[in-house]
Design a protein around this motif. Sequence first.
Motif, PDB file in Angstrom:
ATOM      1  N   THR A  24       0.840  -1.197   0.000  1.00  0.00           N
ATOM      2  CA  THR A  24       0.000   0.000   0.000  1.00  0.00           C
ATOM      3  C   THR A  24       0.873   1.245   0.000  1.00  0.00           C
ATOM      4  N   PRO A  25       0.613   2.204  -0.912  1.00  0.00           N
ATOM      5  CA  PRO A  25       1.398   3.449  -0.909  1.00  0.00           C
ATOM      6  C   PRO A  25       1.230   4.212   0.407  1.00  0.00           C
ATOM      7  N   GLU A  26       2.285   4.885   0.803  1.00  0.00           N
ATOM      8  CA  GLU A  26       2.313   5.606   2.090  1.00  0.00           C
ATOM      9  C   GLU A  26       1.186   6.627   2.192  1.00  0.00           C
ATOM     10  N   ASN A  27       0.857   7.295   1.098  1.00  0.00           N
ATOM     11  CA  ASN A  27      -0.155   8.357   1.166  1.00  0.00           C
ATOM     12  C   ASN A  27      -1.582   7.802   1.243  1.00  0.00           C
ATOM     13  N   GLN A  28      -1.764   6.486   1.136  1.00  0.00           N
ATOM     14  CA  GLN A  28      -3.103   5.910   1.220  1.00  0.00           C
ATOM     15  C   GLN A  28      -3.364   5.196   2.549  1.00  0.00           C
ATOM     16  N   VAL A  29      -2.346   5.067   3.373  1.00  0.00           N
ATOM     17  CA  VAL A  29      -2.505   4.397   4.663  1.00  0.00           C
ATOM     18  C   VAL A  29      -3.265   5.317   5.606  1.00  0.00           C
ATOM     19  N   ARG A  30      -4.236   4.736   6.319  1.00  0.00           N
ATOM     20  CA  ARG A  30      -5.059   5.543   7.228  1.00  0.00           C
ATOM     21  C   ARG A  30      -4.609   5.372   8.674  1.00  0.00           C
ATOM     22  N   GLY A  31      -4.843   6.388   9.459  1.00  0.00           N
ATOM     23  CA  GLY A  31      -4.656   6.296  10.907  1.00  0.00           C
ATOM     24  C   GLY A  31      -3.240   6.505  11.391  1.00  0.00           C
ATOM     25  N   LEU A  32      -2.353   5.602  11.101  1.00  0.00           N
ATOM     26  CA  LEU A  32      -0.975   5.650  11.592  1.00  0.00           C
ATOM     27  C   LEU A  32      -0.005   5.627  10.408  1.00  0.00           C
ATOM     28  N   PRO A  33       1.257   5.936  10.659  1.00  0.00           N
ATOM     29  CA  PRO A  33       2.245   5.781   9.585  1.00  0.00           C
ATOM     30  C   PRO A  33       2.377   4.313   9.180  1.00  0.00           C
ATOM     31  N   LYS A  34       2.820   4.090   7.990  1.00  0.00           N
ATOM     32  CA  LYS A  34       2.915   2.731   7.451  1.00  0.00           C
ATOM     33  C   LYS A  34       3.824   1.840   8.292  1.00  0.00           C
ATOM     34  N   ILE A  35       4.941   2.374   8.748  1.00  0.00           N
ATOM     35  CA  ILE A  35       5.880   1.578   9.545  1.00  0.00           C
ATOM     36  C   ILE A  35       5.235   1.115  10.848  1.00  0.00           C
ATOM     37  N   ALA A  36       4.374   1.949  11.432  1.00  0.00           N
ATOM     38  CA  ALA A  36       3.675   1.566  12.659  1.00  0.00           C
ATOM     39  C   ALA A  36       2.725   0.402  12.381  1.00  0.00           C
ATOM     40  N   TRP A  37       2.038   0.439  11.246  1.00  0.00           N
ATOM     41  CA  TRP A  37       1.145  -0.665  10.887  1.00  0.00           C
ATOM     42  C   TRP A  37       1.923  -1.957  10.681  1.00  0.00           C
ATOM     43  N   VAL A  38       3.095  -1.869  10.080  1.00  0.00           N
ATOM     44  CA  VAL A  38       3.910  -3.076   9.883  1.00  0.00           C
ATOM     45  C   VAL A  38       4.255  -3.696  11.235  1.00  0.00           C
ATOM     46  N   PHE A  39       4.683  -2.878  12.181  1.00  0.00           N
ATOM     47  CA  PHE A  39       5.020  -3.402  13.513  1.00  0.00           C
ATOM     48  C   PHE A  39       3.794  -3.977  14.218  1.00  0.00           C
ATOM     49  N   ILE A  40       2.657  -3.312  14.099  1.00  0.00           N
ATOM     50  CA  ILE A  40       1.432  -3.819  14.738  1.00  0.00           C
ATOM     51  C   ILE A  40       1.058  -5.175  14.155  1.00  0.00           C
ATOM     52  N   ILE A  41       1.134  -5.302  12.836  1.00  0.00           N
ATOM     53  CA  ILE A  41       0.786  -6.577  12.194  1.00  0.00           C
ATOM     54  C   ILE A  41       1.747  -7.676  12.629  1.00  0.00           C
ATOM     55  N   GLY A  45       0.196 -10.387  15.334  1.00  0.00           N
ATOM     56  CA  GLY A  45      -0.350 -11.260  14.301  1.00  0.00           C
ATOM     57  C   GLY A  45      -0.818 -12.599  14.812  1.00  0.00           C
ATOM     58  N   GLU A  46      -0.164 -13.113  15.838  1.00  0.00           N
ATOM     59  CA  GLU A  46      -0.517 -14.440  16.339  1.00  0.00           C
ATOM     60  C   GLU A  46      -1.895 -14.481  16.974  1.00  0.00           C
ATOM     61  N   VAL A  47      -2.332 -13.358  17.501  1.00  0.00           N
ATOM     62  CA  VAL A  47      -3.650 -13.316  18.134  1.00  0.00           C
ATOM     63  C   VAL A  47      -4.675 -12.627  17.244  1.00  0.00           C
ATOM     64  N   LEU A  48      -4.309 -12.365  16.003  1.00  0.00           N
ATOM     65  CA  LEU A  48      -5.170 -11.774  14.971  1.00  0.00           C
ATOM     66  C   LEU A  48      -5.563 -10.326  15.223  1.00  0.00           C
ATOM     67  N   ILE A  49      -5.042  -9.707  16.274  1.00  0.00           N
ATOM     68  CA  ILE A  49      -5.393  -8.309  16.530  1.00  0.00           C
ATOM     69  C   ILE A  49      -4.752  -7.401  15.482  1.00  0.00           C
ATOM     70  N   GLY A  50      -3.480  -7.628  15.184  1.00  0.00           N
ATOM     71  CA  GLY A  50      -2.772  -6.781  14.225  1.00  0.00           C
ATOM     72  C   GLY A  50      -3.354  -6.848  12.825  1.00  0.00           C
ATOM     73  N   PRO A  51      -3.509  -8.043  12.237  1.00  0.00           N
ATOM     74  CA  PRO A  51      -4.072  -8.114  10.880  1.00  0.00           C
ATOM     75  C   PRO A  51      -5.495  -7.584  10.783  1.00  0.00           C
ATOM     76  N   ILE A  52      -6.321  -7.874  11.782  1.00  0.00           N
ATOM     77  CA  ILE A  52      -7.701  -7.381  11.740  1.00  0.00           C
ATOM     78  C   ILE A  52      -7.727  -5.864  11.895  1.00  0.00           C
ATOM     79  N   ALA A  53      -6.869  -5.317  12.767  1.00  0.00           N
ATOM     80  CA  ALA A  53      -6.803  -3.858  12.919  1.00  0.00           C
ATOM     81  C   ALA A  53      -6.385  -3.212  11.605  1.00  0.00           C
ATOM     82  N   TRP A  54      -5.431  -3.822  10.897  1.00  0.00           N
ATOM     83  CA  TRP A  54      -5.007  -3.280   9.600  1.00  0.00           C
ATOM     84  C   TRP A  54      -6.161  -3.297   8.602  1.00  0.00           C
ATOM     85  N   LEU A  55      -6.857  -4.412   8.523  1.00  0.00           N
ATOM     86  CA  LEU A  55      -7.935  -4.529   7.549  1.00  0.00           C
ATOM     87  C   LEU A  55      -9.104  -3.597   7.860  1.00  0.00           C
ATOM     88  N   VAL A  56      -9.336  -3.316   9.129  1.00  0.00           N
ATOM     89  CA  VAL A  56     -10.475  -2.472   9.511  1.00  0.00           C
ATOM     90  C   VAL A  56     -10.096  -0.989   9.529  1.00  0.00           C
TER      91      VAL A  56
END
Length: 151
Positions: A24-41, A45-56
């Motif tokens: 996803t291009p940096e200018n289209q990411v919502r909410g947080l910077p892209k690098i923050a989303w990568v770390f959250i995912i 990821g093991e408890v599905l919180i990160g991937p679901i948060a990204w998708l939502v």
Amino acid sequence: MLRYLPFLVILALWIYAFIDCLNTPENQVRGLPKIAWVFIILLFGEVLIGPIAWLVAGRPRREHAGGGAASPWPRGGRGAAPKWVAPDDNPDFLRSLKDEGKKEDGPKDEGKRDEALLKDWEADLRRREEELRRKENGSADGEGGTPPPKG
């Protein structure tokens, strides 16, 4: 086999969210910077919180072909991506073609300049041919540029 299915579903969602975030291009990411989303995912990821948060919350919303409703989140001044326009419909491209046409018409002395350049080339060619003839004639008479072999 059935007992591995939940693990495979979690792994597939984790990998999908991670790759989707990276692509996803940096200018289209919502909410947080892209690098923050990568770390959250990656971290959650093991408890599905990160991937679901990204998708939502982080993934850009896809607009419908009919130009559907805009995203409720502001883009923070990053601006929308410009839409593609065919060259024959693009006024900037057509204007650039007109400008190039004016440059090519240019001054009338281009023909004179070309003729002068051609004459210079012809004179240079004649000079080189004459030098080559002199070298060939000099070699035949024994006055060439290379000394005779010692033996």
